[in-house]
Design a protein around this motif. Structure first.
Motif, PDB file in Angstrom:
ATOM      1  N   LYS A  18      -0.468  14.618  -4.853  1.00 35.47           N
ATOM      2  CA  LYS A  18       0.987  14.600  -4.666  1.00 35.47           C
ATOM      3  C   LYS A  18       1.693  13.682  -5.670  1.00 35.47           C
ATOM      4  N   ILE A  19       1.264  13.789  -6.918  1.00 32.80           N
ATOM      5  CA  ILE A  19       1.865  13.010  -8.004  1.00 32.80           C
ATOM      6  C   ILE A  19       3.045  13.799  -8.552  1.00 32.80           C
ATOM      7  N   ARG A  20       4.133  13.120  -8.754  1.00 35.93           N
ATOM      8  CA  ARG A  20       5.323  13.764  -9.312  1.00 35.93           C
ATOM      9  C   ARG A  20       5.498  13.338 -10.760  1.00 35.93           C
ATOM     10  N   ILE A  21       5.921  14.262 -11.580  1.00 38.96           N
ATOM     11  CA  ILE A  21       6.084  14.036 -13.011  1.00 38.96           C
ATOM     12  C   ILE A  21       7.573  14.014 -13.353  1.00 38.96           C
ATOM     13  N   VAL A  22       7.963  13.042 -14.158  1.00 37.21           N
ATOM     14  CA  VAL A  22       9.311  13.005 -14.711  1.00 37.21           C
ATOM     15  C   VAL A  22       9.153  13.211 -16.212  1.00 37.21           C
ATOM     16  N   VAL A  72       6.243   3.152  -6.208  1.00 39.05           N
ATOM     17  CA  VAL A  72       6.440   4.143  -7.264  1.00 39.05           C
ATOM     18  C   VAL A  72       5.920   3.529  -8.563  1.00 39.05           C
ATOM     19  N   CYS A  81      -2.615  16.304 -10.044  1.00 39.43           N
ATOM     20  CA  CYS A  81      -1.280  15.970  -9.529  1.00 39.43           C
ATOM     21  C   CYS A  81      -1.009  16.672  -8.201  1.00 39.43           C
ATOM     22  N   LEU A  82      -1.362  17.929  -8.115  1.00 38.66           N
ATOM     23  CA  LEU A  82      -1.147  18.674  -6.872  1.00 38.66           C
ATOM     24  C   LEU A  82      -1.993  18.103  -5.735  1.00 38.66           C
ATOM     25  N   TRP A 133      -3.037  18.667 -19.175  1.00 38.47           N
ATOM     26  CA  TRP A 133      -2.274  19.311 -18.106  1.00 38.47           C
ATOM     27  C   TRP A 133      -2.967  20.598 -17.665  1.00 38.47           C
ATOM     28  N   LYS A 152      -2.889  18.942 -13.983  1.00 37.01           N
ATOM     29  CA  LYS A 152      -2.009  19.665 -13.052  1.00 37.01           C
ATOM     30  C   LYS A 152      -2.651  19.735 -11.670  1.00 37.01           C
ATOM     31  N   GLY A 202       4.317   4.350 -12.678  1.00 39.65           N
ATOM     32  CA  GLY A 202       4.266   5.335 -13.741  1.00 39.65           C
ATOM     33  C   GLY A 202       3.960   4.694 -15.067  1.00 39.65           C
TER      34      GLY A 202
END
Length: 142
Positions: free
Chosen positions: A106-110, A79, A102-103, A94, A99, A81
């Motif tokens: 498979k990147i996840r945003i916090v 993980v 990321c899709l 974005w 965006k 970031g």
């Protein structure tokens, strides 16, 4: 504080800001340079410090960060970031490309928002007075 706590986990590597040359009136980072930096971070492979994008080279701190996260990835820190602030063209990137990136990957945003407005104001003022974010020169360090 949060980055420090997250980094205590052996599977997580969180870096500070990688797009740090930005001020309210001027962005050192062009859209092409930002995209190369961010995609380079997620690829986790060494960046060429001599490559130029829009006539600018990637900063040494980013090259060092990407090298470190590549090592972290090989050592099991899956993980990763970094801190990307809203005023560092996040909304623009974005909608234009990040965006979709990321899709696809498979990147996840916090998304975190500072609650203490007074601390945020002091932080902004301190950055205006001392615009050096990172240095290898001990005489510039405060």
């Amino acid at each position: 504080w949060l980055s420090h706590e997250l980094n205590r986990d052996p599977c997580i590597a969180v870096l500070p800001e990688i797009l740090y040359h930005q001020t309210e009136r001027f962005s050192w980072w062009t859209p092409t340079l930002r995209r190369e930096a961010i995609q380079g971070f997620f690829r986790g492979k060494l960046l060429d410090p001599t490559a130029e994008f829009d006539g600018k080279q990637l900063p040494w701190t980013l090259v060092d960060y990407v090298a470190q996260t590549g090592k972290d990835l090989q050592n099991g820190r899956l993980v990763r970031g970094f801190n990307w602030k809203v005023n560092q063209a996040f909304p623009e990137d974005w909608s234009s490309w990040f965006k979709k990136y990321c899709l696809q990957h498979k990147i996840r945003i916090v998304f975190l928002q500072r609650r203490n407005d007074l601390r945020r104001i002091f932080s902004v003022e301190a950055n205006r007075k001392v615009p050096v974010y990172a240095t290898k020169d001990a005489s510039e360090a405060t």
